[in-house]
Design a protein around this motif. Structure first.
Motif, PDB file in Angstrom:
ATOM      1  N   THR A 112       0.818  -1.374  -0.111  1.00 66.39           N
ATOM      2  CA  THR A 112       0.158   0.274  -0.032  1.00 66.39           C
ATOM      3  C   THR A 112       0.865   1.150  -0.467  1.00 66.39           C
ATOM      4  OG1 THR A 112      -0.344   0.215   2.354  1.00 66.39           O
ATOM      5  CG2 THR A 112      -1.774  -1.824   1.366  1.00 66.39           C
ATOM      6  N   ILE A 113       0.228   2.216   0.291  1.00 62.52           N
ATOM      7  CA  ILE A 113       1.141   3.211   0.205  1.00 62.52           C
ATOM      8  C   ILE A 113       2.028   4.036   1.320  1.00 62.52           C
ATOM      9  CG2 ILE A 113      -1.079   4.872   1.269  1.00 62.52           C
ATOM     10  CD1 ILE A 113       1.078   6.377  -1.793  1.00 62.52           C
ATOM     11  N   GLU A 114       1.255   3.394   2.062  1.00 65.82           N
ATOM     12  CA  GLU A 114       2.578   3.262   3.530  1.00 65.82           C
ATOM     13  C   GLU A 114       4.010   2.368   3.324  1.00 65.82           C
ATOM     14  OE1 GLU A 114      -1.186   2.776   3.535  1.00 65.82           O
ATOM     15  OE2 GLU A 114      -1.715   4.093   4.567  1.00 65.82           O
ATOM     16  N   GLY A 115       3.618   1.224   2.576  1.00 63.32           N
ATOM     17  CA  GLY A 115       5.302   1.204   1.662  1.00 63.32           C
ATOM     18  C   GLY A 115       5.961   1.393   1.216  1.00 63.32           C
ATOM     19  N   LEU A 116       6.155   2.173   0.376  1.00 61.77           N
ATOM     20  CA  LEU A 116       6.570   2.470  -0.855  1.00 61.77           C
ATOM     21  C   LEU A 116       7.493   3.151   0.070  1.00 61.77           C
ATOM     22  CD1 LEU A 116       4.289   3.456  -3.590  1.00 61.77           C
ATOM     23  CD2 LEU A 116       5.643   1.944  -3.604  1.00 61.77           C
ATOM     24  N   THR A 137      13.050   8.059   3.035  1.00 69.01           N
ATOM     25  CA  THR A 137      13.072   8.224   1.639  1.00 69.01           C
ATOM     26  C   THR A 137      11.803   7.942   1.078  1.00 69.01           C
ATOM     27  OG1 THR A 137      15.449   7.889   2.071  1.00 69.01           O
ATOM     28  CG2 THR A 137      15.244   8.467   0.071  1.00 69.01           C
ATOM     29  N   LEU A 138      11.092   9.432  -0.024  1.00 69.12           N
ATOM     30  CA  LEU A 138      10.302   8.805  -0.738  1.00 69.12           C
ATOM     31  C   LEU A 138      10.850   7.561  -1.762  1.00 69.12           C
ATOM     32  CD1 LEU A 138       8.700  12.311  -0.995  1.00 69.12           C
ATOM     33  CD2 LEU A 138       7.873  10.646   0.583  1.00 69.12           C
ATOM     34  N   HIS A 139       9.679   7.089  -2.568  1.00 64.87           N
ATOM     35  CA  HIS A 139      10.102   6.155  -3.023  1.00 64.87           C
ATOM     36  C   HIS A 139       9.837   7.311  -4.715  1.00 64.87           C
ATOM     37  CE1 HIS A 139       8.854   4.022  -6.922  1.00 64.87           C
ATOM     38  NE2 HIS A 139       9.017   2.702  -5.724  1.00 64.87           N
ATOM     39  N   PRO A 140      10.776   6.880  -5.791  1.00 69.57           N
ATOM     40  CA  PRO A 140      11.012   7.811  -6.944  1.00 69.57           C
ATOM     41  C   PRO A 140       9.636   8.635  -7.678  1.00 69.57           C
ATOM     42  CG  PRO A 140      12.292   5.842  -6.881  1.00 69.57           C
ATOM     43  CD  PRO A 140      11.793   6.066  -5.894  1.00 69.57           C
ATOM     44  N   VAL A 141       8.215   7.232  -7.340  1.00 73.05           N
ATOM     45  CA  VAL A 141       7.427   7.864  -7.815  1.00 73.05           C
ATOM     46  C   VAL A 141       7.025   8.651  -6.920  1.00 73.05           C
ATOM     47  CG1 VAL A 141       4.901   6.913  -8.707  1.00 73.05           C
ATOM     48  CG2 VAL A 141       6.727   5.511  -9.057  1.00 73.05           C
ATOM     49  N   GLN A 142       6.847   9.037  -6.062  1.00 76.60           N
ATOM     50  CA  GLN A 142       6.368   9.714  -4.814  1.00 76.60           C
ATOM     51  C   GLN A 142       7.689  11.544  -4.616  1.00 76.60           C
ATOM     52  OE1 GLN A 142       6.930   7.072  -1.583  1.00 76.60           O
ATOM     53  NE2 GLN A 142       5.169   7.183  -0.964  1.00 76.60           N
ATOM     54  N   GLU A 143       8.262  10.808  -4.764  1.00 77.77           N
ATOM     55  CA  GLU A 143       9.731  11.941  -5.605  1.00 77.77           C
ATOM     56  C   GLU A 143       8.919  12.939  -6.760  1.00 77.77           C
ATOM     57  OE1 GLU A 143      11.454  12.825  -3.204  1.00 77.77           O
ATOM     58  OE2 GLU A 143      12.275  14.382  -4.223  1.00 77.77           O
ATOM     59  N   ALA A 144       8.465  12.006  -7.666  1.00 82.48           N
ATOM     60  CA  ALA A 144       7.766  13.235  -8.610  1.00 82.48           C
ATOM     61  C   ALA A 144       7.095  13.795  -8.865  1.00 82.48           C
ATOM     62  CB  ALA A 144       8.018  11.551 -10.476  1.00 82.48           C
ATOM     63  N   PHE A 145       5.859  12.843  -7.978  1.00 82.66           N
ATOM     64  CA  PHE A 145       4.811  13.457  -7.813  1.00 82.66           C
ATOM     65  C   PHE A 145       5.101  15.160  -6.801  1.00 82.66           C
ATOM     66  CE2 PHE A 145       0.479  10.953  -9.016  1.00 82.66           C
ATOM     67  CZ  PHE A 145       0.850   9.929  -9.552  1.00 82.66           C
ATOM     68  N   MET A 200      -3.047   6.306  -7.195  1.00 81.68           N
ATOM     69  CA  MET A 200      -2.658   6.403  -8.988  1.00 81.68           C
ATOM     70  C   MET A 200      -0.875   6.640  -8.495  1.00 81.68           C
ATOM     71  SD  MET A 200      -4.014   8.740 -11.008  1.00 81.68           S
ATOM     72  CE  MET A 200      -5.051   9.798 -11.642  1.00 81.68           C
ATOM     73  N   VAL A 201       0.018   6.580  -7.912  1.00 81.36           N
ATOM     74  CA  VAL A 201       0.862   6.424  -7.551  1.00 81.36           C
ATOM     75  C   VAL A 201       1.404   4.989  -7.545  1.00 81.36           C
ATOM     76  CG1 VAL A 201       2.855   6.330  -5.638  1.00 81.36           C
ATOM     77  CG2 VAL A 201       2.018   8.641  -6.025  1.00 81.36           C
ATOM     78  N   LEU A 202       0.005   4.102  -6.530  1.00 86.40           N
ATOM     79  CA  LEU A 202       0.153   2.924  -6.937  1.00 86.40           C
ATOM     80  C   LEU A 202       0.487   2.064  -8.034  1.00 86.40           C
ATOM     81  CD1 LEU A 202       1.883   0.795  -4.039  1.00 86.40           C
ATOM     82  CD2 LEU A 202       0.240   3.169  -3.487  1.00 86.40           C
ATOM     83  N   ALA A 203      -0.512   2.407  -8.919  1.00 85.03           N
ATOM     84  CA  ALA A 203      -1.126   2.569 -10.231  1.00 85.03           C
ATOM     85  C   ALA A 203       0.048   2.821 -11.112  1.00 85.03           C
ATOM     86  CB  ALA A 203      -2.160   2.914 -11.636  1.00 85.03           C
ATOM     87  N   ALA A 204       1.284   3.933 -10.867  1.00 82.42           N
ATOM     88  CA  ALA A 204       2.558   4.060 -11.772  1.00 82.42           C
ATOM     89  C   ALA A 204       3.480   3.307 -11.639  1.00 82.42           C
ATOM     90  CB  ALA A 204       2.363   5.511 -11.169  1.00 82.42           C
ATOM     91  N   VAL A 205       3.360   3.266 -10.087  1.00 78.12           N
ATOM     92  CA  VAL A 205       4.655   1.717  -9.323  1.00 78.12           C
ATOM     93  C   VAL A 205       4.189   0.342 -10.590  1.00 78.12           C
ATOM     94  CG1 VAL A 205       5.381   0.851  -7.769  1.00 78.12           C
ATOM     95  CG2 VAL A 205       5.139   2.919  -7.840  1.00 78.12           C
ATOM     96  N   GLY A 206       3.157  -0.286 -10.793  1.00 79.79           N
ATOM     97  CA  GLY A 206       3.313  -1.285 -11.376  1.00 79.79           C
ATOM     98  C   GLY A 206       3.331  -1.549 -12.391  1.00 79.79           C
TER      99      GLY A 206
END
Ligand SMILES: Cc1cc2nc3c(=O)[nH]c(=O)nc-3n(C[C@H](O)[C@H](O)[C@H](O)COP(=O)(O)OP(=O)(O)OC[C@H]3O[C@@H](n4cnc5c(N)ncnc54)[C@H](O)[C@@H]3O)c2cc1C
Ligand code: FES
Ligand code: FES
Lengths: 154, 272
Positions: free
Chosen positions: A73-77, A83-91, A106-112
């Motif tokens: 889930t988002i809590e686990g990224l 340190t944020l996941h690169p997708v979180q950082e980019a958002f 959105m972020v989880l869909a993008a990571v997948g």
């Protein structure tokens, strides 16, 4: 019934009714409320999580179907040091959110999506996120963020 | 929205699933990917008292070379069809059509068998399977039988599958890597087709089928007949709405759907 899963690396075991949806299991039993319920009718993608590494709509899956499985889930990224996941950082960098309601999905869909297509075109990103609705951003900054994340992750 | 209460049983094998359906009869429902059934249960349009989960029958998830055909396990997910290498070579049309189903999240869960068994004329894969003249393998308490695509879809959300039967396999001819096109017309991302047209080439002949132009997926037989007698793609496509009974709904009237069928069949043929 007992539903045992690994959520964000931690074991979870909860007694739930068979009709419990995965999103309820995550929000209510696991107390991980980062995953949102938007439409509740499989349309908006706000409830998207990764199940066995692939994006799924957790409002349209039973907790029972995830028994024994691995969920992110988002809590686990973000990393444990924050340190944020690169997708979180980019958002964050590209203003890929406004109210934030769609963001976890959105972020989880993008990571997948980026796992399946690490070097997407802009068109690929738009197609890849078609299962996720955002009522605020007009999508442009979300697409920019996902493209930037794909570069950052090369 | 929460489904009405039910008992959940995880089937460990196809035989166990069949025995469970026989035991529980009409009160039971098979659950594959859940992408059609769970939304219906959440709306309480479906209220099974026993849910038999066949979603983990991994031995029914495969794409295999069957000699003169390709055999696809009923539990194969849309995603696995969309990315399958054997299909890329032997039946590219199925990959292209599977890639148009819903969105990534739906394709990660939904199965070809579920799409077929659900029998929705607005679904993408059933029309492709009708165009290909696929064969469906069903297994029940009294054994296994095969059903031709032309006999399989009998009405709106109604198929030739018996209530106690499990769809196990779908066999498609080796239609090759090329010679196909799918035109799906919709107005919203991830949505079902308002009308769709699939064209494929099997043994040198064009096959055409329509999505959402009646209570079942249908072959555009008038188009195929015109092509066989030498008509151009554009002229043949003019026959696309013949013999169809499309629905009227919020998205489109009968006349508009007939128009779409003609335009989309022309584009599908030209692209095939
Ligand atoms: C948001 C969204 C968008 C979608 N968009 C599209 C689209 O654009 N095009 C499209 O074609 N579809 C679309 N779908 C539907 C999707 O394709 C489903 O995956 C498919 O229709 C059902 O497959 P399933 O495995 O999920 O079946 P389930 O929902 O689990 O089952 C559907 C029905 O089939 C029965 N069944 C399932 N497997 C078997 C079997 N092996 N033998 C006998 N009976 C069986 C079940 O009992 C049930 O009645 C969409 C779904 C959603 C949620
Ligand atoms: S809440 Fe699950 S798709 Fe909208
Ligand atoms: S940021 Fe508000 S819905 Fe997407």
């Amino acid at each position: 019934m007992k539903v045992t899963t690994t959520v964000n690396g931690a074991k979870q075991a909860h007694d739930v009714e068979p009709r419990t949806l995965l999103v309820q299991y995550l929000r209510e039993a696991c107390q991980l409320t980062g995953t949102k319920i938007g439409c509740d009718t499989s349309s908006c993608g706000a409830c998207t999580v990764l199940y066995e590494g692939e994006s799924v709509k957790s409002c349209t899956m039973l907790a029972a179907q995830a028994d024994g499985g691995t969920i992110t889930t988002i809590e686990g990224l973000a990393a444990s040091d924050g340190t944020l996941h690169p997708v979180q950082e980019a958002f964050h960098e590209h203003h890929g959110l406004q109210c934030g309601y769609c963001t976890a999905g959105m972020v989880l869909a993008a990571v997948g999506f980026l796992q399946e297509n690490p070097t997407p075109s802009e068109h690929d990103v738009r197609e890849g996120l078609e299962g996720n609705l955002c009522r605020c951003t007009g999508y442009h900054n979300i697409v920019k963020a996902v493209l930037a994340a794909s570069e950052a992750m090369q | 929205m929460i489904p009405a209460a039910f008992d959940y049983v995880l089937a460990g094998s196809a035989d166990e699933a069949i025995a469970l359906v026989a035991e529980h009869g009409d009160d039971a429902k098979l659950l594959a990917g859940g992408m059609s059934l769970l939304p219906l249960m959440k709306l309480r349009l479906a209220t099974p008292s026993v849910l038999i989960d066949v979603g983990r029958l991994h031995d029914l998830s495969y794409v295999r070379d069957g000699g003169d055909h390709v055999a696809i396990g009923a539990l194969t997910r849309h995603r696995d069809i969309e990315t399958n290498e054997l299909l890329a070579k032997e039946c590219g049309v199925l990959r292209a059509v599977a890639a148009q189903v819903g969105d990534n999240q739906v394709r990660h869960r939904g199965t070809i068998g579920g799409s077929v068994a659900h029998g929705d004329p607005a679904s993408d894969l059933p029309a492709a399977l009708v165009a290909l003249d696929a064969t469906f393998v069903a297994r029940g308490a009294s054994g296994e039988r095969t059903i031709a695509a032309s006999d399989f879809f009998v009405g709106f959300l109604e198929t030739a599958l018996g209530g106690d039967e499990l769809l196990t396999e779908i066999r498609v001819p080796k239609a090759g890597a090329n010679g196909f096109n799918y035109q799906k017309f919709n107005r919203r991302a991830q949505d079902w087709a308002i009308v769709g047209a699939v064209a494929a080439t099997v043994g040198g002949a064009k096959r055409v089928a329509l999505v959402n132009m009646g209570s079942t997926p249908i072959r555009a037989t008038a188009v195929e007949a015109a092509l066989a007698s030498g008509a151009s793609f554009a002229d043949a496509a003019g026959h696309a709405a013949e013999g169809t009974e499309p629905p009227t709904d919020l998205n489109a009237s009968v006349e508009y759907r007939e128009h779409l069928a003609r335009v989309l069949v022309r584009r599908a043929l030209e692209g095939s």
